[in-house]
Design a protein around this motif. Structure first.
Motif, mmCIF file in Angstrom:
data_model
loop_
_atom_site.group_PDB
_atom_site.id
_atom_site.type_symbol
_atom_site.label_atom_id
_atom_site.label_comp_id
_atom_site.label_asym_id
_atom_site.label_seq_id
_atom_site.Cartn_x
_atom_site.Cartn_y
_atom_site.Cartn_z
ATOM 1 N N ALA A 225 0.820 -1.206 0.000
ATOM 2 C CA ALA A 225 0.000 0.000 0.000
ATOM 3 C C ALA A 225 0.858 1.262 0.000
ATOM 4 N N LYS A 226 2.000 1.215 0.681
ATOM 5 C CA LYS A 226 2.873 2.386 0.738
ATOM 6 C C LYS A 226 3.469 2.687 -0.633
ATOM 7 N N ALA A 227 3.861 1.626 -1.353
ATOM 8 C CA ALA A 227 4.448 1.826 -2.682
ATOM 9 C C ALA A 227 3.425 2.377 -3.660
ATOM 10 N N ASN A 228 2.158 2.025 -3.483
ATOM 11 C CA ASN A 228 1.107 2.471 -4.393
ATOM 12 C C ASN A 228 0.449 3.787 -3.963
ATOM 13 N N ASP A 229 0.845 4.312 -2.829
ATOM 14 C CA ASP A 229 0.230 5.540 -2.315
ATOM 15 C C ASP A 229 0.730 6.748 -3.121
ATOM 16 N N ARG A 230 -0.167 7.412 -3.820
ATOM 17 C CA ARG A 230 0.222 8.570 -4.631
ATOM 18 C C ARG A 230 -0.022 9.887 -3.902
ATOM 19 N N LYS A 231 -0.478 9.822 -2.658
ATOM 20 C CA LYS A 231 -0.744 11.052 -1.921
ATOM 21 C C LYS A 231 0.517 11.905 -1.750
ATOM 22 N N PRO A 232 1.694 11.313 -1.459
ATOM 23 C CA PRO A 232 2.889 12.165 -1.352
ATOM 24 C C PRO A 232 3.194 12.934 -2.636
ATOM 25 N N VAL A 233 2.939 12.316 -3.805
ATOM 26 C CA VAL A 233 3.173 13.013 -5.068
ATOM 27 C C VAL A 233 2.179 14.151 -5.235
ATOM 28 N N GLN A 234 0.924 13.905 -4.853
ATOM 29 C CA GLN A 234 -0.079 14.953 -4.933
ATOM 30 C C GLN A 234 0.280 16.126 -4.030
ATOM 31 N N GLN A 235 0.787 15.827 -2.840
ATOM 32 C CA GLN A 235 1.198 16.879 -1.921
ATOM 33 C C GLN A 235 2.397 17.649 -2.460
ATOM 34 N N LEU A 236 3.324 16.934 -3.116
ATOM 35 C CA LEU A 236 4.484 17.588 -3.730
ATOM 36 C C LEU A 236 4.031 18.574 -4.804
ATOM 37 N N LEU A 237 3.162 18.129 -5.695
ATOM 38 C CA LEU A 237 2.702 18.997 -6.775
ATOM 39 C C LEU A 237 1.917 20.190 -6.249
ATOM 40 N N ALA A 238 1.147 19.978 -5.186
ATOM 41 C CA ALA A 238 0.394 21.086 -4.589
ATOM 42 C C ALA A 238 1.333 22.122 -3.982
ATOM 43 N N ALA A 239 2.405 21.654 -3.337
ATOM 44 C CA ALA A 239 3.369 22.575 -2.733
ATOM 45 C C ALA A 239 4.106 23.378 -3.810
ATOM 46 N N VAL A 240 4.473 22.716 -4.909
ATOM 47 C CA VAL A 240 5.156 23.408 -5.996
ATOM 48 C C VAL A 240 4.211 24.405 -6.664
ATOM 49 N N ASP A 241 2.949 24.037 -6.800
ATOM 50 C CA ASP A 241 1.945 24.950 -7.360
ATOM 51 C C ASP A 241 1.851 26.218 -6.521
ATOM 52 N N ALA A 242 1.792 26.063 -5.212
ATOM 53 C CA ALA A 242 1.701 27.230 -4.334
ATOM 54 C C ALA A 242 2.961 28.092 -4.426
ATOM 55 N N PHE A 243 4.119 27.445 -4.535
ATOM 56 C CA PHE A 243 5.386 28.182 -4.672
ATOM 57 C C PHE A 243 5.419 28.982 -5.969
#
Length: 450
Positions: A255-273
């Motif tokens: 489940a950890k390997a398939n969890d895409r939430k960290p990638v979504q959080q990364l893209l959201a942080a870069v979007d805000a930056f």
């Protein structure tokens, strides 16, 4: 060096919006199909560039100082005997150093590897010139250490040997394309060039990135820094904005390997930056090798849905890689660097990336090694990498260090090459002066030291 913040309000310099719209479709593909063969791309490239190569060859070999003019042999397989002649075709380099796509896929569990770090050229090279009739092997001292790649359109002057090879005495290329007239700005205006932010899941927005956004917005640095940042009229992020984690190999129930939430959080942080920058000035974003985009060149624009905050600003735009755009009458060609990185594998005298980028303008093609060693889309009706208008500035991102050089054409064309270092490693950006076309490297890391 950048110093501590000052409470200084400096009005920002502006340029007319929408000046580059006519160039934004140059590398757009639309609906993509991969059922066609790549040979049509090579034939279309040869068909497009052959007239320009022939014009230069005629001027060089038929009209200047030869007791007997050297004539063109229309097909490479029609060369006969020792009579001097010249032929035009596409270079093909047969070398064992060239990576095999099938071997890469097999060794990396069916995932392609684009990070080859060796050299393609070696003592066992065989160079051929080919056209629609076939190919002929090139020999002779003139091509032993000639800097070319597969896919370059070239004229070779010489004669046939007893072995049926072509002994090359001299070579000729298409030369630089026409250059649009440029009206320099009457005042200093800057374009900020940024590449290789390389935001990761573990460290999405670093301190240096935050300071970069503040510097570009005009709220960080000394009074002099803030006055100069107020003259920045546009920011261009030239690829590799994020470093996505490697996907799991094959099927996994982890489940950890398939969890895409960290990638979504990364893209959201870069979007805000990026939105902090887009709020202050127009922001243009190119995809790069590590970004969520198709790996084949030309890479298509990053999807606007990834940038919910940025797309609220009218000056924000995602474009192709590479891309042309015009700022205040200056035509800029920008690349995230994959095409120049691949050319470095062909260097025979340790040519710098800056010199290699300049050479592509002389070839009139900025990605000749594709699709042989550079992944590319199989175009059938045109080759978008053929240079039809020589840019005033050619920007290449994600390079080892900041560098500049100029390419000069026979008709007065002058193009400035600008190598932009990766921000993650150098903690610096480059400011391009639209009046003088001079560049300055700004070390954002100095803010962190303070």
């Amino acid at each position: 060096m950048l110093a501590m913040d000052y409470d200084l309000k400096v009005p920002r310099t502006r340029v007319t919006a929408g000046e580059s719209e006519k160039y934004l479709t140059e590398f757009k593909i639309g609906r993509r199909h991969y059922t066609q063969q790549y040979n049509k791309l090579y034939y279309k490239r040869l068909e497009t560039l052959k007239p320009f190569v022939q014009t230069h060859a005629q001027h060089k070999w038929e009209k200047q100082g030869h007791k007997q003019p050297i004539r063109l042999t229309q097909k490479v397989l029609n060369v006969e005997g020792p009579e001097p002649t010249y032929i035009i075709g596409s270079i093909f380099i047969d070398t064992p150093q060239k990576p095999s796509t099938l071997e890469q896929v097999e060794k990396t569990h069916w995932i392609s590897d684009t990070d080859f770090t060796g050299k393609y050229r070696g003592p066992e090279d065989a160079l051929y010139l080919e056209d629609e009739s076939g190919r002929i092997r090139l020999v002779g001292r003139a091509i032993e250490e000639l800097l070319v790649t597969s896919g370059v359109i070239m004229a070779a002057m010489g004669s046939e040997t007893a072995d049926g090879d072509f002994d090359v005495v001299d070579v000729c290329f298409a030369g630089m394309a026409p250059q649009p007239q440029r009206q320099p700005s009457a005042e200093d205006k800057y374009v900020a060039l940024v590449s290789g932010l390389s935001a990761t899941v573990e460290s999405p927005v670093t301190l240096e990135m935050q300071l970069l956004a503040e510097y570009l917005a005009g709220t960080a640095g000394s009074e002099e820094d803030q006055r100069r940042s107020a003259q920045i009229v546009q920011t261009v992020v030239v690829g590799q904005t994020v470093e996505l984690p490697e996907p799991p190999l094959g099927h996994t129930e982890d489940a950890k390997a398939n969890d895409r939430k960290p990638v979504q959080q990364l893209l959201a942080a870069v979007d805000a930056f990026l939105a902090d920058i887009a709020a202050a000035m127009p922001l243009t974003l190119l995809p790069g090798k590590s970004d969520p985009a198709d790996i084949s060149m030309p890479q298509q624009p990053l999807h606007p849905s990834l940038f919910a905050h940025c797309k609220q600003y009218s000056g924000f735009q995602t474009v192709t890689n590479p891309a042309y755009f015009e700022v205040d009458g200056t035509l800029v060609l920008a690349s995230a660097g994959q095409n120049v990185d691949d050319l470095c594998h062909y260097a025979v005298h340790d040519e710098t990336p800056c010199q290699l980028a300049a050479r592509t303008l002389q070839w009139r093609h900025i990605a000749p090694s594709g699709p042989d060693t550079l992944w590319g889309y199989p175009f059938t009706d045109h080759d978008p990498f053929v240079v039809r208008n020589t840019p005033h500035v050619y920007v290449v991102g994600n390079q080892p260090k900041f560098d500049m050089c100029a390419a000069e054409g026979t008709d007065g064309q002058i193009s400035q090459m600008v190598m932009v270092p990766g921000f993650r490693q150098s903690r610096s950006i480059v400011l391009l002066n639209l009046r003088t076309l001079e560049c300055t490297q700004v070390h954002i890391g100095a803010l962190a030291a303070n």
